[in-house]
Design a protein around this motif. Structure first.
Motif, short mmCIF file in Angstrom:
data_model
loop_
_atom_site.label_atom_id
_atom_site.label_comp_id
_atom_site.label_asym_id
_atom_site.label_seq_id
_atom_site.Cartn_x
_atom_site.Cartn_y
_atom_site.Cartn_z
N PRO A 174 0.80 -1.24 0.00
CA PRO A 174 0.00 0.00 0.00
C PRO A 174 0.82 1.27 0.00
N ASP A 175 2.05 1.21 0.52
CA ASP A 175 2.89 2.41 0.56
C ASP A 175 4.35 1.99 0.68
N GLN A 176 5.22 2.98 0.64
CA GLN A 176 6.66 2.73 0.69
C GLN A 176 7.08 2.10 2.01
N GLN A 177 6.47 2.52 3.11
CA GLN A 177 6.84 1.98 4.42
C GLN A 177 6.57 0.49 4.50
N ALA A 178 5.43 0.05 3.99
CA ALA A 178 5.11 -1.38 3.99
C ALA A 178 6.08 -2.16 3.12
N MET A 179 6.46 -1.58 1.98
CA MET A 179 7.41 -2.25 1.11
C MET A 179 8.76 -2.42 1.79
N TYR A 180 9.21 -1.38 2.50
CA TYR A 180 10.51 -1.47 3.17
C TYR A 180 10.49 -2.43 4.36
N ARG A 181 9.35 -2.57 4.98
CA ARG A 181 9.25 -3.60 6.03
C ARG A 181 9.47 -4.98 5.43
N GLU A 182 8.94 -5.19 4.25
CA GLU A 182 9.16 -6.47 3.56
C GLU A 182 10.62 -6.63 3.17
N PHE A 183 11.26 -5.55 2.72
CA PHE A 183 12.68 -5.61 2.39
C PHE A 183 13.50 -6.05 3.60
N ARG A 184 13.19 -5.45 4.77
CA ARG A 184 13.93 -5.81 5.98
C ARG A 184 13.70 -7.28 6.34
N LYS A 185 12.48 -7.72 6.18
CA LYS A 185 12.15 -9.12 6.46
C LYS A 185 12.94 -10.06 5.55
N LEU A 186 13.08 -9.68 4.28
CA LEU A 186 13.79 -10.51 3.31
C LEU A 186 15.29 -10.20 3.26
#
Length: 379
Positions: A174-186
């Motif tokens: 939905p937004d950049q913050q959610a995408m970066y949370r996924e980046f950190r997870k991966l």
């Protein structure tokens, strides 16, 4: 192979990246990551069995590609790559089932469970698109049209294109913050980007919270990588020069490449950002600089390794590939098909790259650079 063959992250201001989750992994494992999507059509007959293993707290099944004393590289049934420690006795169990890619229905259910009730999974002919509920069909249509345009463009020019072995997955946050949370997870270590194609998960990850035209350009660029590596246009087991892989990604940033305009003038399909950079820094007044960039890109990937030269590397790579595709399509197809069929896991040395280029394209680097520059000036 002594070096990884994946394009490096573009500088933060460029907003594009072709990301690997584990950039410091042993070269062997990085090379094996190229295998996603490169499973022969009779893979189940060739493979005696699979392994069952745990990764990130979940149970998975896949085919062991490389087995070392301390690490097993496994190709999951969804096309993802996993690193498993075989020394942990309960971590890996061999099963007798033959390897088969995961069916679309099973993968769809897995994605729904992975991303939860706030997301929906929309299917197209070639994609499963995970997106926030209520986003409609804008993103699924963009991914699907990008892939269809890619295969049509390549096929029209004689490039060998085949059906992928795995459903392609795209995730829109939905937004950049959610995408970066996924980046950190991966453990994807990039910053200020609008999206990535992750070679380990074989997924495009982007978000829906930014400027639409920028995000759409990102999607087209990263989807071109995904399409190329899943359709055999680029091989996952050979060392492909970056000016080819990134030149292709740059070509498909233009919205005209995925619309009916792609059948009209070449100038409509041009990457205007690349043209502007070339004209401002590598114009005809600096012909020698353009020639040097072309020669270096043909021979090695070093221009991509420095923040000072990476923008130039992307722009000139686009110019080289776009010229070949538009003005020398037969040589373009021969060049693409040649690099896709090179011997597996063998480094592409500079002398071989230059020799092959001259033989296939039929021009030495100097004459080629002049033709490319004249072509760009004519757009």
């Amino acid at each position: 192979m002594t070096k990884a063959t994946f394009p490096t992250a573009r500088p933060a201001t460029r907003d594009f990246v072709f990301a690997s989750r584990r950039p410091a992994i042993a070269v062997l494992a990085v090379v094996v990551a190229l295998v996603i999507g490169w499973i022969p059509s009779d893979c189940s007959a060739q493979t005696t069995g699979m392994v069952e293993f745990f990764s990130a707290g979940k149970q998975h099944q896949g085919m062991a590609l490389v087995e070392l004393a301390h690490e097993m590289i496994v190709l999951g049934r969804d096309g993802s790559i996993h690193s498993v420690d075989p020394r942990k006795g309960n971590n890996v169990r061999r099963i007798r089932d033959a390897y088969e890619p995961m069916p679309v229905t099973e993968l769809r259910n897995q994605l729904r469970a992975e991303y939860g009730p706030e997301y929906e999974v929309t299917s197209t002919k070639n994609f499963l698109v995970v997106q926030p509920k209520g986003r409609g069909d804008r993103w699924p249509q963009l991914f699907e049209q990008s892939h269809r345009s890619f295969t049509a463009y390549m096929t029209k020019r004689g490039v060998n294109v085949r059906e992928g072995r795995f459903p392609m997955v795209a995730v829109v946050f939905p937004d950049q913050q959610a995408m970066y949370r996924e980046f950190r997870k991966l453990k994807i270590d990039v910053s200020r980007v609008a999206g990535v194609y992750s070679n380990e998960s074989n997924r495009v990850l982007t978000h829906d919270g930014g400027h639409l035209s920028l995000i759409a350009a990102t999607v087209r660029h990263e989807a071109a990588h995904q399409s190329a590596f899943n359709s055999g246009v680029h091989s996952r087991v050979t060392d492909t020069p970056k000016w080819i892989t990134e030149g292709i990604g740059q070509m498909f940033e233009s919205p005209a490449m995925t619309s009916r305009q792609s059948g009209s003038r070449a100038s409509n399909r041009a990457n205007t950002d690349s043209i502007n950079l070339i004209r401002s820094t590598l114009s005809d007044r600096n012909e020698v600089h353009f020639y040097k960039a072309v020669v270096q890109l043909i021979g090695d990937d070093m221009l991509f390794d420095s923040d000072k030269t990476v923008d130039k590397a992307y722009a000139v790579s686009w110019a080289m590939m776009f010229y070949l595709a538009e003005r020398q399509p037969r040589e373009f197809a021969k060049w693409m098909n040649h690099t896709a069929k090179r011997p597996a896991f063998r480094n592409y040395e500079k002398a071989d790259r230059i020799r092959d280029f001259e033989q296939i394209v039929g021009l030495n680097p100097l004459d080629f650079s002049k033709r490319v520059q004249w072509f760009i000036e004519s757009l």
